[in-house]
Design an enzyme around this catalytic site. Structure first.
Site, PDB file in Angstrom:
ATOM      1  N   GLU A 146       0.827  -1.213   0.000  1.00 28.73           N
ATOM      2  CA  GLU A 146       0.000   0.000   0.000  1.00 28.73           C
ATOM      3  C   GLU A 146       0.856   1.255   0.000  1.00 28.73           C
ATOM      4  O   GLU A 146       0.393   2.349   0.321  1.00 28.73           O
ATOM      5  CB  GLU A 146      -0.956  -0.022   1.191  1.00 28.73           C
ATOM      6  CG  GLU A 146      -1.901  -1.226   1.191  1.00 28.73           C
ATOM      7  CD  GLU A 146      -3.181  -1.024   0.367  1.00 28.73           C
ATOM      8  OE1 GLU A 146      -3.758   0.068   0.399  1.00 28.73           O
ATOM      9  OE2 GLU A 146      -3.608  -1.988  -0.306  1.00 28.73           O
TER      10      GLU A 146
ATOM     11  N   HIS B  60      -4.374   1.500   7.580  1.00 30.53           N
ATOM     12  CA  HIS B  60      -2.975   1.770   7.228  1.00 30.53           C
ATOM     13  C   HIS B  60      -2.277   2.300   8.483  1.00 30.53           C
ATOM     14  O   HIS B  60      -2.926   2.930   9.326  1.00 30.53           O
ATOM     15  CB  HIS B  60      -2.865   2.873   6.156  1.00 30.53           C
ATOM     16  CG  HIS B  60      -3.306   2.477   4.785  1.00 30.53           C
ATOM     17  ND1 HIS B  60      -4.127   3.265   4.016  1.00 30.53           N
ATOM     18  CD2 HIS B  60      -3.021   1.388   4.031  1.00 30.53           C
ATOM     19  CE1 HIS B  60      -4.338   2.672   2.847  1.00 30.53           C
ATOM     20  NE2 HIS B  60      -3.692   1.540   2.837  1.00 30.53           N
TER      21      HIS B  60
ATOM     22  N   ASP C 282      -0.612   4.899   8.648  1.00 34.03           N
ATOM     23  CA  ASP C 282      -0.708   6.366   8.725  1.00 34.03           C
ATOM     24  C   ASP C 282      -2.037   6.841   9.318  1.00 34.03           C
ATOM     25  O   ASP C 282      -2.324   8.039   9.348  1.00 34.03           O
ATOM     26  CB  ASP C 282      -0.405   7.032   7.367  1.00 34.03           C
ATOM     27  CG  ASP C 282      -1.474   6.826   6.302  1.00 34.03           C
ATOM     28  OD1 ASP C 282      -2.527   6.237   6.593  1.00 34.03           O
ATOM     29  OD2 ASP C 282      -1.246   7.274   5.152  1.00 34.03           O
TER      30      ASP C 282
ATOM     31  N   CYS D 149      -2.947  11.226   3.764  1.00 37.23           N
ATOM     32  CA  CYS D 149      -3.285  10.322   2.641  1.00 37.23           C
ATOM     33  C   CYS D 149      -3.111  11.052   1.325  1.00 37.23           C
ATOM     34  O   CYS D 149      -2.797  10.440   0.309  1.00 37.23           O
ATOM     35  CB  CYS D 149      -4.749   9.893   2.688  1.00 37.23           C
ATOM     36  SG  CYS D 149      -5.207   8.951   4.124  1.00 37.23           S
TER      37      CYS D 149
HETATM   38  O1  SUG Z   1      -7.842   2.891   0.100  1.00 34.50           O
HETATM   39  N1  SUG Z   1     -10.610   5.016   0.271  1.00 34.50           N
HETATM   40  C1  SUG Z   1      -9.187   4.846   0.331  1.00 34.50           C
HETATM   41  C2  SUG Z   1      -8.598   5.774   1.369  1.00 34.50           C
HETATM   42  C3  SUG Z   1      -7.086   5.741   1.354  1.00 34.50           C
HETATM   43  C4  SUG Z   1      -6.485   6.466   2.497  1.00 34.50           C
HETATM   44  N2  SUG Z   1      -5.080   6.433   2.432  1.00 34.50           N
HETATM   45  C5  SUG Z   1      -4.239   6.398   3.489  1.00 34.50           C
HETATM   46  N3  SUG Z   1      -4.629   6.162   4.698  1.00 34.50           N
HETATM   47  N4  SUG Z   1      -2.999   6.564   3.236  1.00 34.50           N
HETATM   48  C6  SUG Z   1      -8.827   3.393   0.643  1.00 34.50           C
HETATM   49  O2  SUG Z   1      -9.533   2.776   1.450  1.00 34.50           O
HETATM   50  C7  SUG Z   1     -12.833   4.674  -0.690  1.00 34.50           C
HETATM   51  C8  SUG Z   1     -13.498   4.773  -2.036  1.00 34.50           C
HETATM   52  C9  SUG Z   1     -14.984   4.661  -1.979  1.00 34.50           C
HETATM   53  O3  SUG Z   1     -15.484   3.990  -1.069  1.00 34.50           O
HETATM   54  O4  SUG Z   1     -15.664   5.267  -2.836  1.00 34.50           O
HETATM   55  C10 SUG Z   1     -11.331   4.510  -0.746  1.00 34.50           C
HETATM   56  O5  SUG Z   1     -10.823   3.947  -1.688  1.00 34.50           O
END
Ligand code: SUG
Length: 446
Positions: A174, A250, A252, A370
């Protein structure tokens, strides 16, 4: 040597929507099918970038990807004209249409893992795009991410690119969301902390029982090998499995670090003391400053609700740092009080908090950290990168104007089947590649 950290924020794409795609990410699940506002989302992100650029931080952008990803639908057997492909998938499986329409590449902390030249065996900056194979909608990001990173960091004297790892959960990767680099100053040798959620090849090892662990130890070790990091430059740490089950998908979301400072929750790691001792040992003369947030002051649940740790920790000068947090941190009482005490307490270097409204992204589980990919660069490397993605006053106003002309201010799930949305998005992205000068990077351009 002058070196610094640059932040490349993901510019939110024109199809930003709420589809509930990320099991294990509480915000994504709870906002499923709400209408989104792509225009507002893009502007909120740009505002944060501009504010940090105005404070003197090096700031750039990564471009949104082509969505809906018609190429991915064709790989799944949908045929006909682009409009026919959209009509077929909307009828047969609208969930797949939502997935290939996600603007999830905005969360560039997941774009890849970057090792600065101070740490690597060949003295170049190394990049590996993350395979993001835990979720289908994210697994289709890495080919475009790799092309984009190569277009921006193309000079092979300074930059080295690796393909994403094999796309199976055993090598689930990730990117920088589970990777933190510690150092004295950005140019000198640092120590890279890789946090993982499961040891994939050892079924008896501890792992979460409710939600999936997205990052494997074996993936992190492969990245370290590819980047030419030695034993003295790496620490591998297991994330506490119970926090993944509490929505910390994650690292983070439960810890953030910068230079020699680690700001972390008491429950972030399975073996906290061992992690801190190993980090200090490998940092040598550089003193690690570990700022712990105890569970009795901020619960894991409040950390997830507020996204306290999904903040950006940035140097103000040699001795002090600033925390860039989402507005939700001031809405959760325990966190807001904690922040007030934190900046008053002179035993830690964090003495300023800046709050940004990033609600559009937060509703899908994406906070300030993020939204950015960190790349530590020397001045020479910075000069060698493609300059068209660096956020100047001029680029900022051109991007705002571009968003105003191309983005909708409301998007519901039913809109994703609209062929006009595909046309609008492609027009916007085509113009953006010219505006930033990155060249042709999208499947529809190739
Ligand atoms: O991968 N959300 C992302 C959020 C990523 C956050 N990144 C970090 N923490 N670095 C994920 O879960 C949701 C999309 C939706 O539900 O429409 C989404 O992909």
């Amino acid at each position: 040597m002058n070196a610094f950290e640059m932040n490349l924020d993901g510019l939110v794409g024109p199809t930003h929507n709420y589809a509930g795609l990320s099991y294990g990410n509480i915000a994504s699940l709870s906002n499923e099918s709400e209408a989104s506002n792509p225009k507002e989302a893009a502007k909120q992100g740009l505002k944060k970038m501009k504010a940090l650029a105005d404070m003197g931080f090096r700031q750039g952008i990564l471009l949104p990807h082509e969505r809906p990803a018609i190429w991915a639908l064709r790989e799944l057997g949908f045929t006909g004209s682009d409009a026919e492909v959209l009509a077929k998938v909307a009828k047969q499986n609208p969930a797949i249409l939502s997935a290939v329409s996600s603007a999830s590449c905005m969360w560039t902390a997941n774009a890849g893992t970057i090792s600065p030249s101070g740490d690597t065996a060949d003295g170049r900056v190394h990049f590996t795009a993350a395979n993001l194979n835990a979720k289908f909608h994210r697994s289709i990001e890495h080919p475009t991410t790799t092309r984009m990173l190569k277009a921006i960091f193309g000079d092979e004297r300074h930059f080295s690119h690796h393909n994403a790892l094999p796309a199976v959960s055993f090598f689930g990767d990730e990117g920088a969301a589970n990777h933190t680099r510690f150092c004295g100053d950005y140019a000198s040798k640092g120590v890279e902390l890789f946090v993982y959620g499961q040891e994939a090849f050892n079924q008896n090892a501890p792992r979460p029982t409710i939600f999936p662990a997205r990052q494997s130890l074996e993936a992190s070790q492969a990245i370290a090998r590819l980047h030419g990091l030695g034993e003295r430059e790496t620490v591998f740490a297991l994330q506490k499995p119970e926090t993944i089950d509490a929505g910390v998908f994650h690292n983070d979301v439960i810890a953030v670090g910068n230079r020699n400072v680690l700001f972390y929750h008491q429950k972030a790691f399975a073996e906290t003391q061992a992690v801190l001792i190993e980090l200090q040992d490998k940092l040598g003369e550089v003193p690690l400053i570990a700022v712990k947030v105890p569970t009795d002051e901020v619960s894991v649940q409040d950390a997830v609700r507020s996204y306290l740790f999904n903040s950006q920790l940035l140097n103000l000068d040699d001795d002090t740092m600033m925390l860039v947090v989402p507005g939700e941190c001031r809405e959760v009482e325990s966190v807001s009080h904690f922040l007030d005490r934190l900046i008053e307490d002179s035993s830690n270097p964090i003495n300023r908090v800046e709050v940004f409204d990033l609600k559009q992204s937060m509703r899908n589980g994406g906070g300030p950290a993020c939204l950015r990919l960190r790349v530590a660069l020397t001045e020479t490397e910075y000069q060698a990168m493609h300059q068209g993605v660096i956020l100047t006053d001029d680029l900022f106003s051109r991007l705002n104007d571009w968003v105003d002309r191309h983005y909708r201010d409301s998007l519901a799930q039913a809109d994703l089947a609209d062929p006009q949305l595909l046309i609008e998005s492609r027009q916007a992205l085509d113009e953006l590649t010219r505006l930033t000068g990155v060249g042709d990077i999208y499947p529809f351009q190739l």
